[in-house]
Motif scaffolding. Structure first.
Motif, PDB file in Angstrom:
ATOM      1  N   GLY A   1     -37.167  57.635   7.351  1.00  0.00           N
ATOM      2  CA  GLY A   1     -36.277  58.630   7.483  1.00  0.00           C
ATOM      3  C   GLY A   1     -36.656  59.714   9.126  1.00  0.00           C
ATOM      4  O   GLY A   1     -38.072  59.021   9.092  1.00  0.00           O
ATOM      5  N   TRP A   2     -36.477  59.481  10.001  1.00  0.00           N
ATOM      6  CA  TRP A   2     -36.949  60.353  11.266  1.00  0.00           C
ATOM      7  C   TRP A   2     -35.674  61.686  11.561  1.00  0.00           C
ATOM      8  O   TRP A   2     -34.543  61.070  11.015  1.00  0.00           O
ATOM      9  CB  TRP A   2     -36.871  59.092  11.706  1.00  0.00           C
ATOM     10  N   ALA A   3     -36.481  61.980  12.685  1.00  0.00           N
ATOM     11  CA  ALA A   3     -35.559  63.094  13.614  1.00  0.00           C
ATOM     12  C   ALA A   3     -35.722  63.212  14.869  1.00  0.00           C
ATOM     13  O   ALA A   3     -36.149  63.543  14.991  1.00  0.00           O
ATOM     14  CB  ALA A   3     -35.949  64.334  12.725  1.00  0.00           C
ATOM     15  N   PRO A   4     -34.683  62.169  15.146  1.00  0.00           N
ATOM     16  CA  PRO A   4     -34.363  62.442  16.889  1.00  0.00           C
ATOM     17  C   PRO A   4     -34.660  63.204  17.302  1.00  0.00           C
ATOM     18  O   PRO A   4     -34.432  63.163  19.046  1.00  0.00           O
ATOM     19  CB  PRO A   4     -33.359  61.385  16.627  1.00  0.00           C
ATOM     20  N   THR A   5     -32.970  64.424  17.218  1.00  0.00           N
ATOM     21  CA  THR A   5     -33.268  65.560  17.711  1.00  0.00           C
ATOM     22  C   THR A   5     -34.562  66.643  17.614  1.00  0.00           C
ATOM     23  O   THR A   5     -34.345  67.721  18.429  1.00  0.00           O
ATOM     24  CB  THR A   5     -31.684  66.322  17.462  1.00  0.00           C
ATOM     25  N   ASN A   6     -35.351  66.360  17.291  1.00  0.00           N
ATOM     26  CA  ASN A   6     -36.567  67.170  16.691  1.00  0.00           C
ATOM     27  C   ASN A   6     -37.837  67.403  17.779  1.00  0.00           C
ATOM     28  O   ASN A   6     -37.975  65.967  18.040  1.00  0.00           O
ATOM     29  CB  ASN A   6     -37.366  67.086  15.198  1.00  0.00           C
TER      30      ASN A   6
ATOM     31  N   ALA B   1     -31.863  49.012  14.435  1.00  0.00           N
ATOM     32  CA  ALA B   1     -30.776  48.493  13.407  1.00  0.00           C
ATOM     33  C   ALA B   1     -31.935  47.882  11.525  1.00  0.00           C
ATOM     34  O   ALA B   1     -31.063  47.458  11.075  1.00  0.00           O
ATOM     35  CB  ALA B   1     -31.751  46.803  14.705  1.00  0.00           C
ATOM     36  N   ASN B   2     -32.853  48.026  11.810  1.00  0.00           N
ATOM     37  CA  ASN B   2     -33.257  48.419  10.602  1.00  0.00           C
ATOM     38  C   ASN B   2     -32.939  49.726   9.820  1.00  0.00           C
ATOM     39  O   ASN B   2     -33.677  49.927   8.929  1.00  0.00           O
ATOM     40  CB  ASN B   2     -34.735  48.629  10.544  1.00  0.00           C
ATOM     41  N   GLY B   3     -31.865  50.270   9.823  1.00  0.00           N
ATOM     42  CA  GLY B   3     -31.451  51.238   9.045  1.00  0.00           C
ATOM     43  C   GLY B   3     -31.869  52.359   8.607  1.00  0.00           C
ATOM     44  O   GLY B   3     -32.036  53.012   8.034  1.00  0.00           O
ATOM     45  N   THR B   4     -32.825  52.673  10.015  1.00  0.00           N
ATOM     46  CA  THR B   4     -33.897  54.243   9.613  1.00  0.00           C
ATOM     47  C   THR B   4     -32.612  54.762   9.620  1.00  0.00           C
ATOM     48  O   THR B   4     -32.155  55.210  11.061  1.00  0.00           O
ATOM     49  CB  THR B   4     -34.725  54.108  11.141  1.00  0.00           C
ATOM     50  N   GLN B   5     -33.372  55.723   8.818  1.00  0.00           N
ATOM     51  CA  GLN B   5     -31.556  57.308   8.664  1.00  0.00           C
ATOM     52  C   GLN B   5     -32.378  58.612   9.320  1.00  0.00           C
ATOM     53  O   GLN B   5     -33.218  58.996   9.518  1.00  0.00           O
ATOM     54  CB  GLN B   5     -31.929  57.312   7.531  1.00  0.00           C
ATOM     55  N   SER B   6     -31.270  59.142  10.085  1.00  0.00           N
ATOM     56  CA  SER B   6     -31.374  60.057  11.120  1.00  0.00           C
ATOM     57  C   SER B   6     -31.253  61.505  10.116  1.00  0.00           C
ATOM     58  O   SER B   6     -30.716  61.951   9.414  1.00  0.00           O
ATOM     59  CB  SER B   6     -30.574  60.666  12.256  1.00  0.00           C
ATOM     60  N   TYR B   7     -32.507  62.234   9.920  1.00  0.00           N
ATOM     61  CA  TYR B   7     -32.113  63.334   9.100  1.00  0.00           C
ATOM     62  C   TYR B   7     -32.264  64.835  10.668  1.00  0.00           C
ATOM     63  O   TYR B   7     -33.207  64.449  11.597  1.00  0.00           O
ATOM     64  CB  TYR B   7     -33.424  63.800   8.503  1.00  0.00           C
TER      65      TYR B   7
END
Length: 335
Positions: free
Chosen positions: A159-164, A192-198
């Motif tokens: 999981g990562w938070a691109p807008t953070n 592409a590896n399916g990392t999920q955004s939170y």
């Protein structure tokens, strides 16, 4: 594309104006703080500042990049006296546009030069490290670098938070250290590896604890805050501090700058001095689990010493290229 236009296009609307005492609007004689730090984290501290200094403090809360863009749009008309940013990048962006004044040397001298701007326009008030939070029930040996996270064995598990703002500062650091092309390739491979955004670090941490994710990219203090609330036995996840100067081990700061055309510049400098005083530094250590930045105030027990962390050798002043990072994240389809 300008930072203002990028933020207006990519990020959520500005948070509603709130004041320490709950009033709406800005009074003419109030010290106005634009805070990119979450109200739950620093609201009590700003109330303490108000009582300790006798200042009437009113606060606009929002995302650090949003608020920097708002100040750029407002220009000389801004009511912001003090900008309290979640990260060095947004402060640097304002400094680059000539919107911050120079801070007094006695204030700057309280902090190690690597945690303040070379031109004296902003100063860090608390430190934090980027970490990988992982689930030891399914990850016995966490990765040693963020570049290992593109391995197919982690597909859909991160999981990562691109807008953070802290994530964006980390991406900016990667751009500075490893170049635009390698950073773009990493972002694309992670996607592409399916990392999920939170939306934020807290939700990533909670997902790892719940077993929904195996790994997540967060700041260290969220885990320590949760452990303080629930005890370590109530928090299944663990933290991995990355070795070898990896960009995923970025040591960043929350910091402040006084607006060049602040209506209450003296009061803003007084507030900045309070944030670098022992009371506020102890607050950062005890309440937010961040690293104090002045000598004589120690981090909370259990945290690794700041001096022992092996973050990348990057000048925090070079994290000011927020526009390029936002454009890159837009190009990759993450914001």
């Amino acid at each position: 594309m300008s930072l203002r236009k990028l933020v207006a296009t990519l990020l959520v609307p500005l948070a509603m104006l709130t004041a320490c005492g709950g009033e709406k609007g800005f009074d003419d004689d109030a010290l106005v703080v634009y805070s990119g730090r979450n109200e739950n984290l620093v609201g009590p501290l700003l109330e303490k500042l108000e009582k300790a200094t006798g200042l009437d403090v009113q606060v606009r809360y929002g995302d650090s990049a949003e608020l920097a863009a708002q100040i750029m749009e407002e220009g000389d008309r801004t009511r912001a006296d003090l900008f309290f940013s979640q990260d060095a990048g947004a402060l640097g962006a304002l400094a680059k546009h000539g919107l911050l004044g120079t801070l007094p040397q006695d204030l700057l001298g309280k902090v190690d030069p690597k945690y303040r701007s070379a031109d004296g326009t902003w100063v860090g008030v608390s430190g934090r490290s980027r970490v990988i939070v992982y689930d030891p029930r399914t990850v016995p040996a966490p990765p040693k670098s963020v570049f290992e996270l593109t391995d197919p064995k982690w597909k859909g598990a991160i999981g990562w938070a691109p807008t953070n703002a802290s994530f964006q500062a980390f991406v900016t650091a990667m751009r500075v250290l490893d170049g635009e092309d390698k950073t773009r390739q990493w972002l694309q491979a992670m996607k592409a590896n399916g990392t999920q955004s939170y939306p934020n670090n807290v939700e990533i941490l909670n997902a790892v604890d719940a077993g929904t994710l195996r790994l997540g990219l967060i700041n260290h203090y969220y885990w320590y805050e949760k452990v303080a609330e629930r005890g370590q036995s109530g928090v299944p996840s663990r933290l991995a501090y990355l070795p070898g100067g990896d960009p995923g081990a970025l040591i960043n700061v929350a910091g402040v700058g006084v607006l060049k055309n602040a209506q209450h510049a003296d009061a803003a400098r007084k507030a900045a001095a309070y944030l670098l005083g022992a009371d506020a530094q102890r607050y950062f250590a005890a309440k937010t689990k961040e690293y104090p930045l002045i000598p004589g105030v120690e981090a909370e027990p259990g945290l690794p010493k700041l001096a022992t962390l092996n973050g990348p050798a990057v000048d925090l002043g070079k994290l000011d290229s927020l526009e390029q990072t936002l454009k890159l994240l837009q190009d990759v389809g993450l914001v």
